[in-house]
Each structure stands twice: as structure tokens, then as C-alpha cells.
Motif scaffolding. Structure first.
Motif, PDB file in Angstrom:
ATOM      1  N   HIS A 148       0.920  -1.035   0.002  1.00 13.67           N
ATOM      2  CA  HIS A 148       0.087  -0.092  -0.009  1.00 13.67           C
ATOM      3  C   HIS A 148       0.744   1.151   0.162  1.00 13.67           C
ATOM      4  O   HIS A 148       2.104   1.349   0.665  1.00 13.67           O
ATOM      5  N   ALA A 149       0.333   2.141  -0.565  1.00 10.38           N
ATOM      6  CA  ALA A 149       1.102   3.489  -0.807  1.00 10.38           C
ATOM      7  C   ALA A 149       0.036   4.564  -0.115  1.00 10.38           C
ATOM      8  O   ALA A 149      -1.064   4.892  -0.793  1.00 10.38           O
ATOM      9  N   GLU A 150       0.361   4.997   1.280  1.00 12.25           N
ATOM     10  CA  GLU A 150      -0.578   5.841   1.874  1.00 12.25           C
ATOM     11  C   GLU A 150      -0.180   7.399   1.478  1.00 12.25           C
ATOM     12  O   GLU A 150       0.824   7.944   1.707  1.00 12.25           O
ATOM     13  N   ALA A 151      -1.460   8.024   0.954  1.00 12.66           N
ATOM     14  CA  ALA A 151      -1.159   9.304   0.483  1.00 12.66           C
ATOM     15  C   ALA A 151      -1.161  10.030   1.912  1.00 12.66           C
ATOM     16  O   ALA A 151      -2.026  10.002   2.819  1.00 12.66           O
ATOM     17  N   GLY A 152      -0.313  11.338   1.909  1.00 10.68           N
ATOM     18  CA  GLY A 152      -0.538  12.302   2.884  1.00 10.68           C
ATOM     19  C   GLY A 152      -0.739  13.490   2.376  1.00 10.68           C
ATOM     20  O   GLY A 152      -1.863  13.731   1.913  1.00 10.68           O
ATOM     21  N   ARG A 241      -1.211   1.030  -5.784  1.00 13.01           N
ATOM     22  CA  ARG A 241      -2.158   2.123  -5.858  1.00 13.01           C
ATOM     23  C   ARG A 241      -1.950   2.797  -4.662  1.00 13.01           C
ATOM     24  O   ARG A 241      -1.770   2.478  -3.639  1.00 13.01           O
ATOM     25  N   VAL A 242      -2.000   4.394  -4.870  1.00 16.06           N
ATOM     26  CA  VAL A 242      -1.835   5.335  -3.902  1.00 16.06           C
ATOM     27  C   VAL A 242      -3.344   5.639  -3.324  1.00 16.06           C
ATOM     28  O   VAL A 242      -4.310   5.992  -4.406  1.00 16.06           O
ATOM     29  N   GLY A 243      -3.331   5.591  -2.190  1.00 11.59           N
ATOM     30  CA  GLY A 243      -4.781   6.066  -1.653  1.00 11.59           C
ATOM     31  C   GLY A 243      -4.485   6.673  -0.051  1.00 11.59           C
ATOM     32  O   GLY A 243      -3.520   6.499   0.496  1.00 11.59           O
ATOM     33  N   ARG A 244      -5.594   6.814   0.565  1.00 15.30           N
ATOM     34  CA  ARG A 244      -5.641   7.266   1.953  1.00 15.30           C
ATOM     35  C   ARG A 244      -6.780   6.308   2.781  1.00 15.30           C
ATOM     36  O   ARG A 244      -7.993   6.493   2.550  1.00 15.30           O
ATOM     37  N   LEU A 245      -5.899   5.443   3.412  1.00 15.00           N
ATOM     38  CA  LEU A 245      -6.761   4.647   4.298  1.00 15.00           C
ATOM     39  C   LEU A 245      -6.679   4.702   5.820  1.00 15.00           C
ATOM     40  O   LEU A 245      -7.309   4.046   6.423  1.00 15.00           O
ATOM     41  N   ASP A 275     -13.449   4.071  -3.147  1.00 14.74           N
ATOM     42  CA  ASP A 275     -12.616   3.208  -2.556  1.00 14.74           C
ATOM     43  C   ASP A 275     -11.289   4.067  -1.943  1.00 14.74           C
ATOM     44  O   ASP A 275     -10.427   3.288  -1.125  1.00 14.74           O
ATOM     45  N   ASN A 276     -11.595   5.293  -1.837  1.00 20.57           N
ATOM     46  CA  ASN A 276     -10.506   6.330  -1.104  1.00 20.57           C
ATOM     47  C   ASN A 276      -9.078   6.288  -1.581  1.00 20.57           C
ATOM     48  O   ASN A 276      -8.055   6.184  -1.102  1.00 20.57           O
TER      49      ASN A 276
END
Length: 288
Positions: A148-152, A241-245, A275-276
């Protein structure tokens, strides 16, 4: 569940049970339900994965509700096993074979989620966020991702956006890039260099003008086009995928609305999908 009667002996409406949910350490969910049943009853909490359109409903996840006081019941949903990614609707089942009753949302204590994910978060990334659905029921949004790549932070400029993110389940290596894929047109991809920010942190800048170059944007009068944002940790790795979870927001799309940059004939703006996940919308500019 059993029905109630008014003072004239006529059956009145049954009040659906309401649940309070606390997110505890390591992702456990503590669920408290007010339910007028005898202590000898054996009600269960049911989480049912909402099927995709046209697909049958699968087997639900049951947890025993234990007595916790007069008309009070409690269940703890442990962090393992992780829930399959999707939307899980919450019900109470009073007895085997009995019709399930939807749970209404009560207080939701999500303080354990507010701080977001730290460097020490375990992988795969498993996230569960209780929320109220649009029709006023209790549900749990779950994600499960091996990488996972968590967007900040997202910084906006006149014609670009700069994204800071953190990688989980993979290491940044040689040839790491961000890639932006035009949805529905798999052959249209833009590659963007990554900047290492220390540890698993990185950043990259999406130039909107590059997205619309060489036919990447919509024609006048056409529908918007959408670009989905990924990161590839090294030249041989699969894209992520880059997202914010990793916070307390189950449905980010309507909550985080970013302003659009105005370019020649089009507008471009980042947004979060249902899906954020992070994407970019490029739309024709209206005239007149």
C-alpha cells in the motif's frame, strides 16, 4: 426479532437495535448493543459483506454477543482474521434461522484511528472503519492490501499537484517511479520520477499539462477523463495503488474536495474515489 405492542394491544413498530462501536488497539472493534432480550438468549452480531452488483451474497461473519448488563450485549471483533476488502453491513441475529435485524449506528469512538498509520504498522495493511450508511444503518468499511502507498499531504499549484506518501509492504529501489494511468485506456500511461524523503516516505509531482498532452485530455463536449495514481517501488515491482486509508474517514470522496486548476480548455483536480484511492479528473471547461 420479537415485535412490541402499544397500550391498546395493537402491534406497534419495532425499534431497531442501536450499536456503539469503539475501535481499540490493533484494530479490534468493541460493539455494544442495547437489546431487550432475556439473559438466556444467544444473539449474534452478523457482519455481511455487501455483494457487488449482480453477484450473490456470500457467507457472513458471526460473533457471539455476550450479556453486559440489563438489555446490554457486547461483542469484540478481533483484528484477525482480517475482513475481506469491501463494505460489511451490521445485523443482529437472535437465533439460528431467525431473520436478521439491521443495526443502527450509535456513538462511534474512532480516536484510535485519528493519528493515522505510523512507520511501525504491520503489513499486510488491514483497516476497518465503522460508519453510518446513507440510509442510516451501521456498516464497516474494510481494506486489506499486501502492499500500500498511503497518501499524505497534497500541495496544489496552478498546473500541478505534489503528493507526499509512505510505502507499506515494499521497499523503494532502483528505478522507482509514480505512474498515472488513464482509466479505460490502458495504453495511456505517464511516468513520474519519485523523490525519496527518508525512510519509506517519498513525493512526486503530477504536471497536469503532461496528462492532457498528446491526446490525453478530453475533447470539447466530451465527458471527463480520469487518471488513477500508482507507485512502482522499483523497475521489477508491480504497481501499487496510492490511496488514503489510515485514518477515521470511511468514505473520503465527498469529504475531501480539492479545487480545480484551469488549463487551456480543461480543468484538472485530484480527488479520492469511492475506495479512497487517489485519482485525477480532467474535464472540459464550460463555456458561456
Amino acid at each position: 426479532m420479537s415485535s412490541s405492542s402499544d397500550s391498546d394491544g395493537v402491534n406497534g413498530p419495532v425499534e431497531k437495535p442501536r450499536a456503539e462501536v469503539t475501535v481499540e488497539a490493533e484494530g479490534r472493534l468493541a460493539v455494544g448493543v442495547r437489546l431487550p432480550l432475556p439473559a438466556s438468549a444467544r444473539p449474534r452480531l452478523l457482519l455481511q459483506l455487501r455483494p457487488k452488483k449482480g453477484k450473490p451474497e456470500g457467507t457472513g461473519h458471526y460473533v457471539e454477543l455476550e450479556p453486559a448488563g440489563p438489555d446490554q450485549w457486547r461483542a469484540v471483533l478481533e483484528a484477525a482474521p482480517a475482513l475481506e476488502e469491501g463494505h460489511w453491513d451490521a445485523y443482529v441475529v437472535g437465533a439460528p434461522g431467525e431473520e436478521r435485524t439491521p443495526l443502527l449506528p450509535g456513538l462511534r469512538d474512532l480516536r484510535a484511528l485519528v493519528s493515522g498509520g505510523g512507520d511501525g504498522r504491520a503489513t499486510p495493511v488491514a483497516v476497518r472503519i465503522p460508519y453510518a450508511t446513507k440510509d442510516g444503518r451501521l456498516a464497516v468499511r474494510a481494506w486489506w492490501r499486501a502492499m500500500h502507498a498511503e497518501a499524505g499531504r497534497i500541495d496544489l499549484a496552478d498546473d500541478s499537484m505534489t503528493v507526499t506518501a509512505r510505502l507499506f509492504g515494499a521497499l523503494l529501489g532502483e528505478g522507482a517511479t509514480a505512474t498515472v494511468h488513464r482509466r479505460g485506456q490502458g495504453s495511456v500511461v505517464r511516468q513520474i520520477a519519485l523523490r525519496a524523503e527518508g525512510g519509506q516516505e517519498f513525493s512526486f509531482t503530477v504536471d497536469y499539462k503532461e496528462l492532457v498532452a498528446e491526446g490525453g485530455g478530453p475533447e470539447a463536449g466530451e465527458a471527463p477523463v480520469f487518471w488513477d495514481v500508482y507507485v512502482r517501488p522499483d523497475t521489477a515491482a508491480p504497481r501499487i495503488r496510492v490511496g488514503r486509508l489510515l485514518d477515521d474517514i470511511a468514505e473520503r470522496k465527498a469529504v475531501f474536495v480539492y479545487p480545480a486548476a484551469l488549463l487551456d480548455g480543461v480543468s484538472a483536480r485530484p480527488y479520492y474515489t469511492v475506495d479512497n484511492d487517489l485519482s485525477v479528473e480532467v474535464a472540459p471547461r464550460r463555456t458561456g
